[in-house]
Design a protein around this motif. Structure first.
Motif, mmCIF file in Angstrom:
data_model
loop_
_atom_site.group_PDB
_atom_site.id
_atom_site.type_symbol
_atom_site.label_atom_id
_atom_site.label_comp_id
_atom_site.label_asym_id
_atom_site.label_seq_id
_atom_site.Cartn_x
_atom_site.Cartn_y
_atom_site.Cartn_z
ATOM 1 N N ASP A 199 -65.739 4.598 12.230
ATOM 2 C CA ASP A 199 -64.885 4.144 11.134
ATOM 3 C C ASP A 199 -64.251 5.386 10.505
ATOM 4 O O ASP A 199 -64.482 6.507 10.956
ATOM 5 N N SER A 200 -63.462 5.172 9.456
ATOM 6 C CA SER A 200 -62.671 6.300 8.930
ATOM 7 C C SER A 200 -63.549 7.430 8.392
ATOM 8 O O SER A 200 -63.127 8.592 8.395
ATOM 9 N N GLY A 201 -64.779 7.126 7.968
ATOM 10 C CA GLY A 201 -65.617 8.181 7.400
ATOM 11 C C GLY A 201 -66.499 8.889 8.419
ATOM 12 O O GLY A 201 -67.300 9.741 8.054
ATOM 13 N N ASN A 203 -67.477 11.444 11.274
ATOM 14 C CA ASN A 203 -67.025 12.703 11.897
ATOM 15 C C ASN A 203 -67.824 13.039 13.138
ATOM 16 O O ASN A 203 -67.598 14.083 13.760
#
Ligand SMILES: Cc1cc2nc3c(=O)[nH]c(=O)nc-3n(C[C@H](O)[C@H](O)[C@H](O)COP(=O)(O)OP(=O)(O)OC[C@H]3O[C@@H](n4cnc5c(N)ncnc54)[C@H](O)[C@@H]3O)c2cc1C
Length: 297
Positions: A199-201, A203
């Motif tokens: 998801d976007s968070g 890394n």
């Protein structure tokens, strides 16, 4: 590891009490993810029938848990607690709600009762890996039965070499024991995590858990592997470790088959020559490999 079963498993399976659920109270309940809950058990207050006298679980073993009025399912221990005298008090289970029974068990609130039969099956036999590196590979809810392996090794840290934990989850939100993973890292466990879908968070790594094997720079000649997850994930992981040179007899997998009695009476969980509830769930890959390749078994 030959999957012969621990003494605790054998005695539970041969005593009549293996058929009778004992009542335990949910002492605490933690929501790990949107569909997964960890409960800790305690003896109920006041007189309740069939309170378990002794339930000593080893890492890798499982209990048959009853949601009263709904049904009973096999669930591994995810933490062994400080039960004292081998009682189930402090025993932990991590449950993913996938159907009627697991949904009902996940919904039991602190103070509520569940039934416990067990302990059943073979354990991971962590002690037999003393002096070697532990390679622990988990897929999804498969991290739950492996948590006691990490906790056992950390409790006796000097007995083991490296502790390498490779974890795969569907999404970051499905990752179990997030805070604990950080604590284990601080305690020296080499933790690597990958997700199928970021998801976007996120890394970190994206992809199959097997992609974490090469960067881990394992020493196959001196390692013991413990693998739990979906069948396909266990097969490809075990094959990848075997290809690196880890002997299949030092690769342990935890087999999941539908179970009814848990005590080798009904034959529901037969897999070739094995009754998985008695001869498993933890089985050496030297025995499991051929059985896992035949879908009809
Ligand atoms: C030895 C053992 C240890 C287990 N340990 C855990 C654990 O620690 N935590 C946990 O959440 N679950 C664990 N499971 C799986 C758990 O027993 C099943 O999810 C449960 O039986 C599903 O019952 P249900 O009535 O909730 O759902 P059902 O309605 O019976 O099933 C819902 C869905 O899950 C699938 N399913 C059911 N049982 C299994 C199974 N055994 N393997 C794969 N898919 C299945 C069904 O095909 C269906 O798609 C373990 C299973 C075994 C055999």
């Amino acid at each position: 590891m030959t999957g012969q079963g621990t003494p605790a498993a054998r005695s539970a399976a041969t005593e009549p009490s293996a058929a009778v659920p004992c009542f335990y109270r949910v002492a605490s309940r933690r929501e790990d993810t949107g569909d997964t809950v960890t409960v800790e058990l305690a003896e109920p207050d006041g007189p309740v029938p069939a309170v378990a006298p002794v339930l000593a679980f080893a890492p890798g073993q499982f209990a048959m848990l009853t949601a009263f009025g709904v049904g009973e399912v096999p669930i591994s221990v995810s933490g062994l607690g400080d039960g004292g005298g081998g009682r189930a008090r402090g025993l932990q289970h991590t449950l993913r709600a996938v159907g009627a029974v697991t949904r009902a068990l996940c919904a039991v609130q602190p103070g509520g009762l569940i039934g416990v039969r067990g302990p059943f099956g073979t354990g991971w036999d962590v002690a037999s890996a003393a002096g070697r590196d532990l390679v622990i590979v988990a897929g999804g809810i498969g991290l739950a039965p492996l948590r006691p392996v990490v906790l056992t090794a950390l409790a006796d840290r000097s007995r083991y070499g490296r502790i390498v934990l490779l974890v795969g989850a569907r999404t970051p939100a499905d990752l179990l024991y997030g805070g604990e993973l950080d604590r284990w890292r601080r305690d020296g466990v080499e933790v690597a995590v990958t997700v199928d879908q970021a998801d976007s968070g996120w890394n970190g790594e994206v992809g199959l858990v097997t992609a974490l094997i090469k960067p881990a720079r394992l020493a196959p000649g001196n390692s013991v592997a413990f693998i739990c997850g979906p069948d396909i994930m266990m097969r490809v992981t075990a094959d990848a470790l075997a290809a690196l040179g880890l002997p299949p007899s030092r690769i342990r997998v935890s087999l999941e088959r539908n179970m009814r009695c848990g005590a080798a009476w009904c034959g529901h969980c037969q897999l070739g020559p094995l009754l998985v509830c008695r001869d498993g769930p933890v089985v050496g890959y030297d025995r499991a490999a051929a059985l896992m390749r035949v879908r009809e078994l």
